[in-house]
Design a protein around this motif. Structure first.
Motif, PDB file in Angstrom:
ATOM      1  N   MET A 169       0.836  -1.188   0.000  1.00  0.00           N
ATOM      2  CA  MET A 169       0.000   0.000   0.000  1.00  0.00           C
ATOM      3  C   MET A 169       0.874   1.242   0.000  1.00  0.00           C
ATOM      4  SD  MET A 169      -1.335   0.591   3.902  1.00  0.00           S
ATOM      5  CE  MET A 169      -1.292   2.372   3.625  1.00  0.00           C
ATOM      6  N   ALA A 170       0.275   2.325  -0.483  1.00  0.00           N
ATOM      7  CA  ALA A 170       0.975   3.607  -0.543  1.00  0.00           C
ATOM      8  C   ALA A 170      -0.048   4.724  -0.477  1.00  0.00           C
ATOM      9  CB  ALA A 170       1.808   3.702  -1.820  1.00  0.00           C
ATOM     10  N   ALA A 171       0.464   5.934  -0.374  1.00  0.00           N
ATOM     11  CA  ALA A 171      -0.417   7.104  -0.355  1.00  0.00           C
ATOM     12  C   ALA A 171      -1.145   7.233  -1.693  1.00  0.00           C
ATOM     13  CB  ALA A 171       0.400   8.358  -0.063  1.00  0.00           C
ATOM     14  N   PRO A 172      -2.332   7.861  -1.710  1.00  0.00           N
ATOM     15  CA  PRO A 172      -3.068   8.040  -2.973  1.00  0.00           C
ATOM     16  C   PRO A 172      -2.206   8.702  -4.044  1.00  0.00           C
ATOM     17  CG  PRO A 172      -4.409   8.710  -1.102  1.00  0.00           C
ATOM     18  CD  PRO A 172      -3.031   8.459  -0.567  1.00  0.00           C
ATOM     19  N   GLY A 173      -2.294   8.168  -5.263  1.00  0.00           N
ATOM     20  CA  GLY A 173      -1.578   8.759  -6.383  1.00  0.00           C
ATOM     21  C   GLY A 173      -0.122   8.369  -6.499  1.00  0.00           C
ATOM     22  N   HIS A 174       0.344   7.446  -5.685  1.00  0.00           N
ATOM     23  CA  HIS A 174       1.757   7.054  -5.770  1.00  0.00           C
ATOM     24  C   HIS A 174       2.035   6.460  -7.160  1.00  0.00           C
ATOM     25  CE1 HIS A 174       5.603   5.196  -4.912  1.00  0.00           C
ATOM     26  NE2 HIS A 174       5.631   5.821  -3.742  1.00  0.00           N
ATOM     27  N   ALA A 180      -3.812  -0.589 -11.145  1.00  0.00           N
ATOM     28  CA  ALA A 180      -4.719  -1.140 -10.128  1.00  0.00           C
ATOM     29  C   ALA A 180      -5.053  -2.593 -10.410  1.00  0.00           C
ATOM     30  CB  ALA A 180      -5.998  -0.307 -10.073  1.00  0.00           C
ATOM     31  N   GLY A 181      -5.018  -3.416  -9.346  1.00  0.00           N
ATOM     32  CA  GLY A 181      -5.398  -4.815  -9.448  1.00  0.00           C
ATOM     33  C   GLY A 181      -4.297  -5.738  -9.937  1.00  0.00           C
ATOM     34  N   THR A 182      -3.221  -5.176 -10.495  1.00  0.00           N
ATOM     35  CA  THR A 182      -2.109  -5.984 -10.996  1.00  0.00           C
ATOM     36  C   THR A 182      -1.097  -6.228  -9.878  1.00  0.00           C
ATOM     37  OG1 THR A 182      -2.361  -4.955 -13.165  1.00  0.00           O
ATOM     38  CG2 THR A 182      -0.307  -6.145 -12.754  1.00  0.00           C
ATOM     39  N   PRO A 183      -0.657  -7.456  -9.672  1.00  0.00           N
ATOM     40  CA  PRO A 183       0.328  -7.712  -8.614  1.00  0.00           C
ATOM     41  C   PRO A 183       1.602  -6.880  -8.820  1.00  0.00           C
ATOM     42  CG  PRO A 183      -0.625  -9.772  -9.366  1.00  0.00           C
ATOM     43  CD  PRO A 183      -1.119  -8.715 -10.298  1.00  0.00           C
ATOM     44  N   LEU A 184       2.072  -6.278  -7.747  1.00  0.00           N
ATOM     45  CA  LEU A 184       3.271  -5.456  -7.801  1.00  0.00           C
ATOM     46  C   LEU A 184       4.507  -6.318  -7.596  1.00  0.00           C
ATOM     47  CD1 LEU A 184       4.359  -2.439  -7.824  1.00  0.00           C
ATOM     48  CD2 LEU A 184       4.427  -2.653  -5.345  1.00  0.00           C
ATOM     49  N   ASP A 185       5.481  -6.117  -8.449  1.00  0.00           N
ATOM     50  CA  ASP A 185       6.765  -6.807  -8.330  1.00  0.00           C
ATOM     51  C   ASP A 185       7.729  -5.847  -7.638  1.00  0.00           C
ATOM     52  OD1 ASP A 185       9.155  -8.121  -8.574  1.00  0.00           O
ATOM     53  OD2 ASP A 185       8.869  -8.677 -10.675  1.00  0.00           O
TER      54      ASP A 185
END
Length: 302
Positions: A169-174, A180-185
């Motif tokens: 998670m991060a602050a809005p707009g990072h 959105a919805g895609t796994p973060l690497d």
């Protein structure tokens, strides 16, 4: 020994003033009330009522007996009221231990659901570490515990256990969270600092050595627990690796950006209680509400 139905009939006649009215109160026939009164008089050996053209008149002995009967019935009424209130969970007292991730949303939601369904509850909630919660459930200082992780299950009842992937998670707009919805690497977050909730714990959870290496490389802040990591991320200090319960709270309350994590380790969460025979109905019911609150978070996960 005097029969309860006979005493009940006697009291009904005394309070209503007539046999017919007593029959209506007891939802029975007038001859049946008469038989019950006659049986009572035979047992005690003296008359209780004198027939009158407009009903019956109690004897002096009947007045004396009624005073005792009425006191006893008042006591029974109090017992009945207490039994009913216990059945409705009134006066319930519960102690709950929970880890920090459950405090902002899951626990308040369950307690709110209780109050909506059953009214007030006397509940003591303590924020503790997992090992202390398990120990205090085992020794019955806590009626319920929400723990993560759960290593020791000796002499406790594991009511429900969940395993959910950690998320980021991060602050809005990072900018690193724009898909959105895609796994973060983690390998692709560049120079963005990674905030972790306890480096040693996270490395122990990582089954893939590659992920453990990436966490070590990218970590700049060790926040010890997920809520602290979340707050630091919301201040713009990086991307936080957090449990899904914490992420759900920040997403709903503060509009945080939340994404799945590639090859994510699993967050272990359990609801525990003393052995079944030691549990109150109230603790069982609150446990069900806690389960509902946790599973609501799971259903809405990224």
């Amino acid at each position: 020994m005097l029969g309860f139905r006979e005493i009940e009939a006697f009291r009904a006649v005394m309070t209503s003033g007539s046999v017919s009215a007593a029959a209506r109160i007891l939802n029975t026939s007038q001859p049946n009330v008469t038989r019950l009164i006659a049986a009572l008089q035979r047992r005690i050996g003296y008359r209780l009522f004198i027939r009158h053209s407009r009903g019956v008149i109690p004897t002096a002995e009947a007045e004396m007996l009624f005073a005792e009967v009425d006191r006893s019935f008042n006591g029974l009424t109090e017992i009945e009221r207490a039994a009913q209130e216990i059945g409705e969970y009134k006066g319930a007292q519960i102690t709950l231990g929970a880890v920090s991730a459950l405090m902002p949303q899951v626990v308040p939601e369950a307690v709110s659901a209780w109050r909506s369904a059953f009214g007030d509850i006397s509940i003591k909630i303590e924020l503790r570490g997992a090992q202390r919660i398990v120990h205090w459930v085992r020794t019955r200082r806590f009626d319920l515990g929400l723990v993560s992780p759960l290593y020791d299950v000796r002499d406790v009842n594991v009511v429900t256990r969940w395993q959910m992937p950690y998320v980021v998670m991060a602050a809005p707009g990072h900018p690193a969270m724009n898909k959105a919805g895609t796994p973060l690497d983690i390998a692709q977050i560049g120079d963005t600092p990674l905030i972790v909730p306890g480096m040693g714990y996270m490395l122990a959870l990582c089954q893939a050595s590659e992920l453990a290496q990436l966490i070590q490389e990218k970590n700049r802040i060790d926040a010890y627990i997920s809520p602290t990591a979340g707050h630091l991320a919301m201040a713009g200090l990086g991307i936080a690796l957090v449990d899904p319960v914490t992420a759900h709270y920040f997403g709903e309350a503060l509009n945080a950006e939340v994404r799945p994590l590639k090859n994510a380790p699993l967050y272990d969460l359990a609801l525990i209680a003393p052995p079944e025979q030691a549990r109150s109905r109230a603790s069982v019911r609150l446990g069900q509400l806690l389960i509902t609150a946790v599973e609501k978070v799971i259903r809405s996960g990224p």
